[in-house]
Design an enzyme around this catalytic site. Structure first.
Site, PDB file in Angstrom:
ATOM      1  N   GLU A  31      88.237   5.223 -52.982  1.00 23.91           N
ATOM      2  CA  GLU A  31      89.168   4.755 -51.817  1.00 23.91           C
ATOM      3  C   GLU A  31      89.646   5.889 -51.138  1.00 23.91           C
ATOM      4  O   GLU A  31      89.606   7.301 -51.757  1.00 23.91           O
ATOM      5  CB  GLU A  31      90.647   4.271 -53.350  1.00 23.91           C
ATOM      6  CG  GLU A  31      91.524   3.545 -52.140  1.00 23.91           C
ATOM      7  CD  GLU A  31      92.755   3.089 -52.419  1.00 23.91           C
ATOM      8  OE1 GLU A  31      92.613   2.174 -52.746  1.00 23.91           O
ATOM      9  OE2 GLU A  31      93.411   3.995 -52.734  1.00 23.91           O
TER      10      GLU A  31
ATOM     11  N   ASP B 224     103.240   4.764 -48.668  1.00 19.55           N
ATOM     12  CA  ASP B 224     102.573   6.284 -48.750  1.00 19.55           C
ATOM     13  C   ASP B 224     103.817   7.021 -49.606  1.00 19.55           C
ATOM     14  O   ASP B 224     104.071   7.198 -48.532  1.00 19.55           O
ATOM     15  CB  ASP B 224     101.635   7.332 -48.790  1.00 19.55           C
ATOM     16  CG  ASP B 224      99.874   6.306 -47.955  1.00 19.55           C
ATOM     17  OD1 ASP B 224      99.660   5.438 -49.415  1.00 19.55           O
ATOM     18  OD2 ASP B 224      99.333   6.163 -47.373  1.00 19.55           O
TER      19      ASP B 224
END
Length: 268
Positions: free
Chosen positions: A49, A60
């Site tokens: 990923e 994030d």
């Protein structure tokens, strides 16, 4: 047979789940980034990923924000598709992109997905686009044979989970908890109930992410019925802690991925 089908066939034959590490393209610099990706694959990663550098990664946590915000390494978003930056073509494993909508819009939706196909990308997860806002991306993804990936949050309604199942392909990104990514906050286990609800809608294979940093968490995810686990912040932390010692960085990454992959084996 695409690389997803090949992966799931291989894992089923070996009675295993998938382990997928996350890294940002170009972190800590373009040359070391390519070495990192190759090390992850050699250590047993079933897929990669990859994040594209972006100045405002909303979903994030601080660890991955630090990597994605490191644009001064010379890796600009458009560079991620150039031949010397793509670790993709030589790999016989699926490659995912995790990114944000502004990067798709920047060069046009059709052009973005065409570049993904040319670079060897298998799927794209646009982190800030839920299913009910995804219609404009679908035609281009289908045109260029890029699997659209969607997030299944732990608090999702049945309506949301059904749309994730119907619109997604390749795999389903199953959140172990709400919030942002980060090994600092452990994953919530188990996730049986959410997996059972996704099964009712025949969702693509589920992979558990957010807070996955230890082999025991991977084992629990597999035992709960997930098809695999994704680890990002723990990988990025290893990179950050060894910036001055690139060889030690690769050695620790290899050890970490090998241990996490070993935890995906189903107990007979």
């Amino acid at each position: 047979m695409d690389r997803y089908q090949h992966l799931f066939q291989r894992l089923a034959a070996h009675n295993q789940g998938a382990f997928v590490p996350f890294v940002t393209i170009g972190d800590p610099n373009p040359q070391q980034s390519l070495r990192i990706m190759q090390t992850l694959v050699e250590a047993g990663a079933d897929a990669l990923e990859l994040g594209i550098p972006f100045s405002d990664p909303l979903a994030d946590g601080p660890t991955i924000q630090g990597a994605i915000s490191a644009l001064d390494s010379g890796t600009k978003p458009i560079r991620c598709f150039e031949a010397d930056q793509a670790p993709i073509r030589a790999q016989d494993i699926p490659i995912y992109l995790l990114m944000y909508a502004n990067l798709v819009y920047a060069r046009g939706i059709d052009n973005f997905y065409q570049r993904c196909q040319q670079a060897g990308v298998d799927s794209v997860l646009i982190a800030d686009v839920p299913t009910n806002e995804s219609a404009e991306f679908g035609p281009a993804a289908k045109k260029y044979a890029i699997h659209p990936i969607f997030i299944a949050p732990p608090t999702a309604s049945d309506e949301t989970l059904q749309s994730v199942a119907e619109l997604g392909s390749g795999y389903t990104y199953l959140l172990s908890r709400s919030g942002v990514t980060g090994a600092e906050t452990k994953a919530n286990m188990p996730v049986h109930a959410l997996l059972e609800r996704l099964n009712q809608f025949s969702a693509p294979p589920r992979r558990l992410g957010f807070g996955i940093s230890e082999p025991e968490q991977v084992k629990q995810a597999i035992e709960s019925g997930a098809a695999g686990a994704i680890s990002g912040s723990a990988v990025v932390k290893i990179i950050e802690h060894h910036l001055a010692k690139p060889e030690a960085m690769l050695a620790e990454l290899k050890t970490f991925v090998s241990a996490m992959k070993s935890a995906t084996k189903h107990d007979k």
